[in-house]
Design a protein around this motif. Structure first.
Motif, PDB file in Angstrom:
ATOM      1  N   LEU A  77       4.492 -11.014  -0.335  1.00  7.59           N
ATOM      2  CA  LEU A  77       3.469 -10.822   0.697  1.00  7.59           C
ATOM      3  C   LEU A  77       3.955  -9.842   1.752  1.00  7.59           C
ATOM      4  CD1 LEU A  77       2.191 -14.486   1.242  1.00  7.59           C
ATOM      5  CD2 LEU A  77       0.971 -12.633   0.094  1.00  7.59           C
ATOM      6  N   ASP A  78       5.196 -10.012   2.184  1.00  4.39           N
ATOM      7  CA  ASP A  78       5.765  -9.088   3.173  1.00  4.39           C
ATOM      8  C   ASP A  78       5.764  -7.663   2.641  1.00  4.39           C
ATOM      9  OD1 ASP A  78       6.203 -11.160   4.947  1.00  4.39           O
ATOM     10  OD2 ASP A  78       8.336 -11.380   4.455  1.00  4.39           O
ATOM     11  N   ALA A  79       6.183  -7.496   1.393  1.00  7.88           N
ATOM     12  CA  ALA A  79       6.272  -6.158   0.805  1.00  7.88           C
ATOM     13  C   ALA A  79       4.898  -5.504   0.673  1.00  7.88           C
ATOM     14  CB  ALA A  79       6.948  -6.235  -0.565  1.00  7.88           C
ATOM     15  N   ALA A  80       3.861  -6.321   0.469  1.00  5.18           N
ATOM     16  CA  ALA A  80       2.505  -5.795   0.319  1.00  5.18           C
ATOM     17  C   ALA A  80       1.804  -5.616   1.665  1.00  5.18           C
ATOM     18  CB  ALA A  80       1.690  -6.728  -0.567  1.00  5.18           C
ATOM     19  N   GLY A  81       2.493  -5.934   2.762  1.00  2.89           N
ATOM     20  CA  GLY A  81       1.876  -5.826   4.074  1.00  2.89           C
ATOM     21  C   GLY A  81       0.875  -6.915   4.355  1.00  2.89           C
TER      22      GLY A  81
END
Length: 316
Positions: A77-81
């Protein structure tokens, strides 16, 4: 316009692209993650008469999620913004999972809001769990909503579904959550076919008697779920239904929600298209969120009865 296809399947909900009438089946495109669900396992302290996921004290087809199962998805989720979204935790009964408090804390530390579905009975009321919940409430209180499953506002009807004494135990749990200052929501059911307005008035009186303030007219605070029955015979949803029903496919759960589970014996967790269909391989999307970011054919009776026709959604 619906396209008729020759040689259609003979049974409803048996082909991902075509209905039994030979029409093009509706699909829902992925629009980004609004809610990511973690199912902590199908083990539960009670066995309801009509549980869509067949949770019970013996059903371990979905095993307990571990902290190490959850964190890779939070990283994705963090990596996908996709920071600061809603994370839902469901079961079974989530508070039976040994690492539930650690899982909740990891979600909250990432800045997400947390919706926890519970029956608020004995597993939640164990001293170790209570201590963990009080600590999380003190640090992250506004981010947490505890949604308690209370099928009806009367003991007779609720216990009819969940077993004698269940209503009283859940009431004690609701009262405790209120005393700790948690945001509380209630999940009821429409299986008794009473007028919605009457049901909301009934819940209001019951909650006020417990000293719990809740806006029963807010559909996210008191959610009244449509029924789901495997033996039901709803119509199949075709591409033309969106216009006929004046429905936007982007509003259907699988447009923006996914659920992470771990199957018994599996080497890793996996991602499902829907919170309501845990055992159908056709709704398994892969082991990562990236794999799961694709269209979902509405190829199950629950797609029609709960989501499209019933207007239901598990998220807040």
């Amino acid at each position: 316009m619906t396209v008729l296809i020759s040689n259609p399947p003979t049974e409803k909900f048996s082909h991902p692209e075509v209905t039994a009438k030979g029409e093009t089946r509706a699909q829902v495109a992925y629009t980004g993650t609004k809610t990511l669900w973690f199912n902590t396992g199908t083990l539960c302290n009670i066995e309801c008469v009509n549980c869509y996921i067949e949770s019970s004290p013996t059903n371990d087809r979905l095993v307990y999620l571990k902290f190490s199962d959850v964190t890779p998805y939070l990283d994705e989720l963090d990596a996908a913004g996709e920071g600061g979204i809603e994370i839902g935790i469901t079961g079974g009964e989530p508070f039976m999972a040994p690492e539930i408090i650690d899982i909740m804390e990891a979600v909250l530390q990432r800045g997400h809001t947390l919706l926890v579905l519970t029956n608020a009975m004995q597993p939640m009321m164990r001293p170790r769990v209570q201590d963990g919940l009080k600590r999380l409430q003190a640090e992250f209180g506004p981010q947490i909503t505890m949604r308690v499953s209370l099928d009806h506002y009367t003991a007779g009807k609720h216990d009819e579904e969940r077993g004698a004494g269940s209503f009283e135990l859940s009431q004690k749990g609701i009262q405790w959550l209120g005393e700790q200052g948690f945001n509380i929501a209630i999940a009821g059911r429409t299986m008794w076919h009473e007028a919605e307005a009457d049901a909301r008035v009934g819940y209001d009186g019951m909650l006020k008697a417990l000293g719990v303030e809740l806006d029963v007219n807010d559909p996210t605070a008191l959610v009244l779920f449509p029924e789901m029955e495997e033996q039901a015979d709803p119509p199949e949803i075709t591409v033309s239904c969106w216009g006929i029903l004046n429905k936007d496919p982007a509003d259907i759960m699988c447009a923006s929600q996914r659920m992470v589970v771990r199957r018994k014996g599996a080497s890793s967790a996996t991602v499902l298209a829907c919170t309501l269909i845990p055992y159908d391989d056709a709704f398994e999307m892969g082991v990562t969120l990236e794999e799961a970011r694709r269209d979902v054919p509405l190829n199950h009776p629950f797609c029609a009865s709960f989501c499209v026709l019933g207007g239901g959604s598990c998220s807040a």
